[in-house]
Enzyme design. Structure first.
Site, mmCIF file in Angstrom:
data_model
loop_
_atom_site.group_PDB
_atom_site.id
_atom_site.type_symbol
_atom_site.label_atom_id
_atom_site.label_comp_id
_atom_site.label_asym_id
_atom_site.label_seq_id
_atom_site.Cartn_x
_atom_site.Cartn_y
_atom_site.Cartn_z
ATOM 1 N N SER A 9 0.848 -1.198 0.000
ATOM 2 C CA SER A 9 0.000 0.000 0.000
ATOM 3 C C SER A 9 0.879 1.242 0.000
ATOM 4 C CB SER A 9 -0.886 0.026 1.239
ATOM 5 O OG SER A 9 -1.399 1.337 1.393
ATOM 6 N N HIS A 34 -1.204 -1.224 -4.349
ATOM 7 C CA HIS A 34 -2.479 -0.944 -3.675
ATOM 8 C C HIS A 34 -2.578 0.557 -3.408
ATOM 9 C CE1 HIS A 34 -5.929 -2.063 -1.115
ATOM 10 N NE2 HIS A 34 -5.488 -1.146 -0.255
ATOM 11 N N ASP A 36 -4.600 3.526 -1.866
ATOM 12 C CA ASP A 36 -5.629 3.861 -0.880
ATOM 13 C C ASP A 36 -6.135 5.280 -1.100
ATOM 14 O OD1 ASP A 36 -5.953 1.558 0.830
ATOM 15 O OD2 ASP A 36 -3.883 1.877 1.482
ATOM 16 N N MET A 38 -8.601 8.151 -0.154
ATOM 17 C CA MET A 38 -9.412 8.567 1.008
ATOM 18 C C MET A 38 -9.871 10.009 0.841
ATOM 19 S SD MET A 38 -7.169 7.052 4.140
ATOM 20 C CE MET A 38 -6.472 5.389 4.071
ATOM 21 N N HIS A 67 -8.393 1.139 -4.030
ATOM 22 C CA HIS A 67 -9.283 0.899 -2.890
ATOM 23 C C HIS A 67 -9.933 2.236 -2.543
ATOM 24 C CE1 HIS A 67 -9.381 -0.190 1.722
ATOM 25 N NE2 HIS A 67 -10.588 -0.055 1.203
ATOM 26 N N MET A 69 -11.949 4.599 -0.533
ATOM 27 C CA MET A 69 -12.550 4.871 0.773
ATOM 28 C C MET A 69 -13.145 6.267 0.699
ATOM 29 S SD MET A 69 -9.486 3.165 2.977
ATOM 30 C CE MET A 69 -8.409 3.228 1.560
ATOM 31 N N MET A 139 -11.352 -6.024 5.287
ATOM 32 C CA MET A 139 -10.533 -5.099 6.081
ATOM 33 C C MET A 139 -10.227 -5.742 7.429
ATOM 34 S SD MET A 139 -9.989 -2.535 4.166
ATOM 35 C CE MET A 139 -8.983 -1.678 5.403
ATOM 36 N N ASP A 177 -6.480 -6.617 4.075
ATOM 37 C CA ASP A 177 -5.880 -5.280 4.155
ATOM 38 C C ASP A 177 -5.902 -4.763 5.578
ATOM 39 O OD1 ASP A 177 -4.985 -2.721 3.669
ATOM 40 O OD2 ASP A 177 -6.709 -2.108 2.448
HETATM 41 C C1 DX5 Z 1 -6.150 1.379 5.683
HETATM 42 C C2 DX5 Z 1 -5.661 1.061 4.290
HETATM 43 C C3 DX5 Z 1 -4.619 0.013 4.250
HETATM 44 C C4 DX5 Z 1 -3.389 0.350 5.042
HETATM 45 C C5 DX5 Z 1 -2.531 -0.852 5.231
HETATM 46 O O1 DX5 Z 1 -7.147 2.308 5.580
HETATM 47 O O2 DX5 Z 1 -6.728 0.626 3.481
HETATM 48 O O3 DX5 Z 1 -4.289 -0.299 2.907
HETATM 49 O O4 DX5 Z 1 -2.631 1.324 4.433
HETATM 50 O O5 DX5 Z 1 -1.423 -0.461 5.961
HETATM 51 P P1 DX5 Z 1 -0.749 -1.409 7.040
HETATM 52 O O6 DX5 Z 1 -0.258 -2.604 6.285
HETATM 53 O O7 DX5 Z 1 0.337 -0.575 7.604
HETATM 54 O O8 DX5 Z 1 -1.809 -1.773 8.028
HETATM 55 ZN ZN ZN Z 2 -6.353 -0.327 1.454
#
Ligand code: DX5
Ligand code: ZN
Length: 217
Positions: A9, A34, A36, A38, A67, A69, A139, A177
């Site tokens: 990620s 990956h 993320d 947000m 992903h 969010m 998750m 994840d």
């Molecule tokens: C959380 C993200 C994950 C996160 C994973 O909101 O969706 O992808 O970055 O990071 P680690 O592996 O550090 O938990």
């Molecule tokens: Zn993620």
């Protein structure tokens, strides 16, 4: 058992040199990037969006796993697809009754689709859409931040979803994840996950290739 893929990620990357970070992942044996995304509303953090995906698409051949969010992901699906996403995953918590429609919309853009559930959402919420997914994402932390501790109840969900996938006879990936480390990855894979997201475990390591190999082994 499906091939295990490691999806670091980039939430844990140095954003001031994202291109180099992604190329380093590629050199280190990552299978997927990956991403993320947000929005500060669906989760309590803000990262990056369409432009990041578009620019990373130009520099890497690795699949971009987006992903989302964000609230109202349906508004942005087409633009993420056009930017070069290979797969777009959306949360049941963001779509609820519209999840099936949003997944169909993603598919209609030619991009792979996936459904995501938070740690407090039961598998039954997505049971009727699993067969139309290319991937299901469980998750194992509440989304928003990297570096949190793995929530063990995710293991039961993985087993439950893996059984549904096997029953369906379809080729569907199962992604985990949050809080994955070389120490807990074995039981995660044994529970049925085959796409392993790891943020801090990869980016904090002095030797990224070694950690990726360890996670994959
Ligand atoms: C959380 C993200 C994950 C996160 C994973 O909101 O969706 O992808 O970055 O990071 P680690 O592996 O550090 O938990
Ligand atoms: Zn993620």
């Amino acid at each position: 058992m499906k091939t295990v893929k490691i999806a670091p990620s980039i939430l844990s990357a140095d954003f001031s040199k994202m291109g180099e970070e992604v190329l380093s992942l590629q050199r280190s044996g990552a299978d997927v990037v990956h991403c993320d995304v947000m929005d500060g509303i669906f989760v309590n953090n803000i990262t990056f969006g369409i432009k990041m995906v578009e620019d990373l698409r130009k520099i890497t051949t690795l699949p971009l796993d987006c992903h989302l969010m964000i609230v109202h992901p349906e508004k942005y699906v087409e633009r993420f697809a056009k930017a070069g996403a290979d797969i777009i995953t959306v949360h049941w918590e963001a779509c609820q009754d519209n999840l099936k429609e949003v997944l169909s919309l993603i598919k209609s853009t030619g991009v792979k689709c996936g459904a995501v559930i938070n740690p407090d959402t039961p598998v039954e919420k997505i049971e009727d859409v699993i067969a139309m997914c290319d991937m299901v994402l469980v998750m194992s932390v509440f989304p928003g931040f990297g570096g949190q501790k793995f929530i063990p109840s995710a293991l039961d969900k993985l087993r439950e979803i893996r059984a549904i996938i096997d029953e369906s006879g379809r080729d569907i990936d199962l992604e985990i994840d949050g809080g994955v480390t070389p120490e807990n990855v074995e039981e995660i894979k044994a529970a049925g996950a085959n796409v392993i997201v790891a943020g801090s475990a990869v980016f904090k390591a002095a030797d990224r290739a070694a950690v990726i190999a360890q996670l994959k082994a």
